[in-house]
Write a protein that holds these residues in place. Structure first.
Motif, PDB file in Angstrom:
ATOM      1  N   LEU A  18       0.846  -1.192   0.000  1.00 33.68           N
ATOM      2  CA  LEU A  18       0.000   0.000   0.000  1.00 33.68           C
ATOM      3  C   LEU A  18       0.875   1.234   0.000  1.00 33.68           C
ATOM      4  O   LEU A  18       1.690   1.428   0.900  1.00 33.68           O
ATOM      5  N   LEU A  19       0.697   2.059  -1.010  1.00 35.78           N
ATOM      6  CA  LEU A  19       1.439   3.310  -1.134  1.00 35.78           C
ATOM      7  C   LEU A  19       0.481   4.462  -0.860  1.00 35.78           C
ATOM      8  O   LEU A  19      -0.553   4.597  -1.523  1.00 35.78           O
ATOM      9  N   ILE A  20       0.818   5.287   0.123  1.00 39.92           N
ATOM     10  CA  ILE A  20       0.023   6.467   0.487  1.00 39.92           C
ATOM     11  C   ILE A  20       0.752   7.693  -0.025  1.00 39.92           C
ATOM     12  O   ILE A  20       1.937   7.876   0.261  1.00 39.92           O
ATOM     13  N   ASP A  21       0.071   8.548  -0.780  1.00 34.79           N
ATOM     14  CA  ASP A  21       0.695   9.754  -1.328  1.00 34.79           C
ATOM     15  C   ASP A  21      -0.009  11.000  -0.805  1.00 34.79           C
ATOM     16  O   ASP A  21      -1.045  11.405  -1.336  1.00 34.79           O
ATOM     17  N   PRO A  22       0.544  11.621   0.237  1.00 41.81           N
ATOM     18  CA  PRO A  22      -0.089  12.812   0.802  1.00 41.81           C
ATOM     19  C   PRO A  22       0.053  14.049  -0.087  1.00 41.81           C
ATOM     20  O   PRO A  22      -0.585  15.060   0.157  1.00 41.81           O
ATOM     21  N   ARG A  23       0.870  13.977  -1.127  1.00 44.76           N
ATOM     22  CA  ARG A  23       1.015  15.123  -2.038  1.00 44.76           C
ATOM     23  C   ARG A  23      -0.263  15.372  -2.816  1.00 44.76           C
ATOM     24  O   ARG A  23      -0.663  16.524  -3.010  1.00 44.76           O
ATOM     25  N   ASP A  24      -0.911  14.291  -3.273  1.00 46.94           N
ATOM     26  CA  ASP A  24      -2.138  14.481  -4.036  1.00 46.94           C
ATOM     27  C   ASP A  24      -3.358  13.808  -3.407  1.00 46.94           C
ATOM     28  O   ASP A  24      -4.425  13.772  -3.994  1.00 46.94           O
ATOM     29  N   GLY A  25      -3.184  13.254  -2.203  1.00 44.66           N
ATOM     30  CA  GLY A  25      -4.307  12.669  -1.473  1.00 44.66           C
ATOM     31  C   GLY A  25      -4.824  11.379  -2.070  1.00 44.66           C
ATOM     32  O   GLY A  25      -6.030  11.142  -2.096  1.00 44.66           O
ATOM     33  N   THR A  26      -3.893  10.534  -2.544  1.00 41.44           N
ATOM     34  CA  THR A  26      -4.287   9.264  -3.144  1.00 41.44           C
ATOM     35  C   THR A  26      -3.563   8.099  -2.493  1.00 41.44           C
ATOM     36  O   THR A  26      -2.574   8.279  -1.789  1.00 41.44           O
ATOM     37  N   TRP A  27      -4.100   6.915  -2.752  1.00 41.07           N
ATOM     38  CA  TRP A  27      -3.433   5.685  -2.335  1.00 41.07           C
ATOM     39  C   TRP A  27      -3.472   4.695  -3.485  1.00 41.07           C
ATOM     40  O   TRP A  27      -4.334   4.770  -4.358  1.00 41.07           O
ATOM     41  N   THR A  28      -2.490   3.793  -3.490  1.00 41.69           N
ATOM     42  CA  THR A  28      -2.421   2.731  -4.490  1.00 41.69           C
ATOM     43  C   THR A  28      -2.143   1.427  -3.764  1.00 41.69           C
ATOM     44  O   THR A  28      -1.201   1.338  -2.980  1.00 41.69           O
ATOM     45  N   LEU A  29      -2.973   0.433  -4.014  1.00 42.05           N
ATOM     46  CA  LEU A  29      -2.799  -0.887  -3.423  1.00 42.05           C
ATOM     47  C   LEU A  29      -2.376  -1.853  -4.516  1.00 42.05           C
ATOM     48  O   LEU A  29      -3.076  -2.008  -5.523  1.00 42.05           O
ATOM     49  N   ARG A  30      -1.234  -2.471  -4.334  1.00 38.07           N
ATOM     50  CA  ARG A  30      -0.739  -3.464  -5.282  1.00 38.07           C
ATOM     51  C   ARG A  30      -0.868  -4.838  -4.631  1.00 38.07           C
ATOM     52  O   ARG A  30      -0.546  -5.000  -3.456  1.00 38.07           O
ATOM     53  N   ARG A  54      -6.537   1.870  -7.159  1.00 40.25           N
ATOM     54  CA  ARG A  54      -6.228   3.245  -6.735  1.00 40.25           C
ATOM     55  C   ARG A  54      -7.465   3.895  -6.125  1.00 40.25           C
ATOM     56  O   ARG A  54      -8.584   3.564  -6.487  1.00 40.25           O
ATOM     57  N   GLY A  55      -7.198   4.815  -5.205  1.00 41.70           N
ATOM     58  CA  GLY A  55      -8.293   5.546  -4.589  1.00 41.70           C
ATOM     59  C   GLY A  55      -7.824   6.878  -4.039  1.00 41.70           C
ATOM     60  O   GLY A  55      -6.648   7.214  -4.112  1.00 41.70           O
ATOM     61  N   ARG A  56      -8.763   7.616  -3.494  1.00 44.67           N
ATOM     62  CA  ARG A  56      -8.470   8.930  -2.922  1.00 44.67           C
ATOM     63  C   ARG A  56      -8.694   8.874  -1.425  1.00 44.67           C
ATOM     64  O   ARG A  56      -9.443   8.027  -0.930  1.00 44.67           O
ATOM     65  N   PHE A  57      -8.055   9.780  -0.714  1.00 44.56           N
ATOM     66  CA  PHE A  57      -8.280   9.873   0.722  1.00 44.56           C
ATOM     67  C   PHE A  57      -9.781  10.060   0.944  1.00 44.56           C
ATOM     68  O   PHE A  57     -10.428  10.828   0.251  1.00 44.56           O
ATOM     69  N   GLY A  58     -10.317   9.339   1.894  1.00 44.71           N
ATOM     70  CA  GLY A  58     -11.746   9.336   2.159  1.00 44.71           C
ATOM     71  C   GLY A  58     -12.379   8.019   1.750  1.00 44.71           C
ATOM     72  O   GLY A  58     -13.450   7.664   2.220  1.00 44.71           O
ATOM     73  N   GLU A  59     -11.710   7.285   0.843  1.00 44.58           N
ATOM     74  CA  GLU A  59     -12.170   5.962   0.422  1.00 44.58           C
ATOM     75  C   GLU A  59     -11.397   4.922   1.223  1.00 44.58           C
ATOM     76  O   GLU A  59     -10.175   4.983   1.306  1.00 44.58           O
ATOM     77  N   SER A  60     -12.088   3.966   1.806  1.00 39.03           N
ATOM     78  CA  SER A  60     -11.432   2.920   2.589  1.00 39.03           C
ATOM     79  C   SER A  60     -10.659   1.968   1.690  1.00 39.03           C
ATOM     80  O   SER A  60     -11.008   1.769   0.529  1.00 39.03           O
ATOM     81  N   VAL A  61      -9.617   1.372   2.256  1.00 38.46           N
ATOM     82  CA  VAL A  61      -8.802   0.393   1.543  1.00 38.46           C
ATOM     83  C   VAL A  61      -9.015  -0.963   2.203  1.00 38.46           C
ATOM     84  O   VAL A  61      -8.777  -1.116   3.401  1.00 38.46           O
ATOM     85  N   GLN A  62      -9.455  -1.933   1.429  1.00 34.86           N
ATOM     86  CA  GLN A  62      -9.649  -3.288   1.942  1.00 34.86           C
ATOM     87  C   GLN A  62      -8.384  -4.093   1.676  1.00 34.86           C
ATOM     88  O   GLN A  62      -8.007  -4.300   0.528  1.00 34.86           O
ATOM     89  N   LEU A  63      -7.716  -4.524   2.756  1.00 39.58           N
ATOM     90  CA  LEU A  63      -6.514  -5.352   2.647  1.00 39.58           C
ATOM     91  C   LEU A  63      -6.923  -6.802   2.884  1.00 39.58           C
ATOM     92  O   LEU A  63      -6.774  -7.339   3.976  1.00 39.58           O
ATOM     93  N   THR A  64      -7.448  -7.420   1.860  1.00 37.99           N
ATOM     94  CA  THR A  64      -7.974  -8.779   1.954  1.00 37.99           C
ATOM     95  C   THR A  64      -6.923  -9.758   2.454  1.00 37.99           C
ATOM     96  O   THR A  64      -7.211 -10.621   3.280  1.00 37.99           O
ATOM     97  N   ALA A  65      -5.699  -9.628   1.962  1.00 36.21           N
ATOM     98  CA  ALA A  65      -4.625 -10.552   2.341  1.00 36.21           C
ATOM     99  C   ALA A  65      -4.340 -10.510   3.840  1.00 36.21           C
ATOM    100  O   ALA A  65      -3.876 -11.492   4.421  1.00 36.21           O
TER     101      ALA A  65
END
Length: 64
Positions: free
Chosen positions: A14-26, A39-50
């Protein structure tokens, strides 16, 4: 670093980018690359199924 984690078989990166308020889950590492990407934006939950976890990102702060 993403390739290193995929090579190591880390199930989710999970990569969190506070510069543009996004996250990327690989996910789904295979042959040195992550096969899945979400990919998502801050405010959207991230489900870490693993890991069986869900992360709320609505409290994450962006850089000004």
């Amino acid at each position: 670093m993403v390739t290193w984690y995929a090579d190591a078989g880390i199930p989710a990166y999970l990569l969190i980018d506070p510069r543009d308020g996004t996250w990327t889950l690989r996910t789904a590492p295979r042959d040195g690359e992550f096969q899945g990407s979400l990919r998502g934006r801050f405010g959207e939950s991230v489900q870490l199924t693993a890991l069986g976890a869900k992360i709320a990102t609505d409290g994450f702060v962006r850089y000004a």
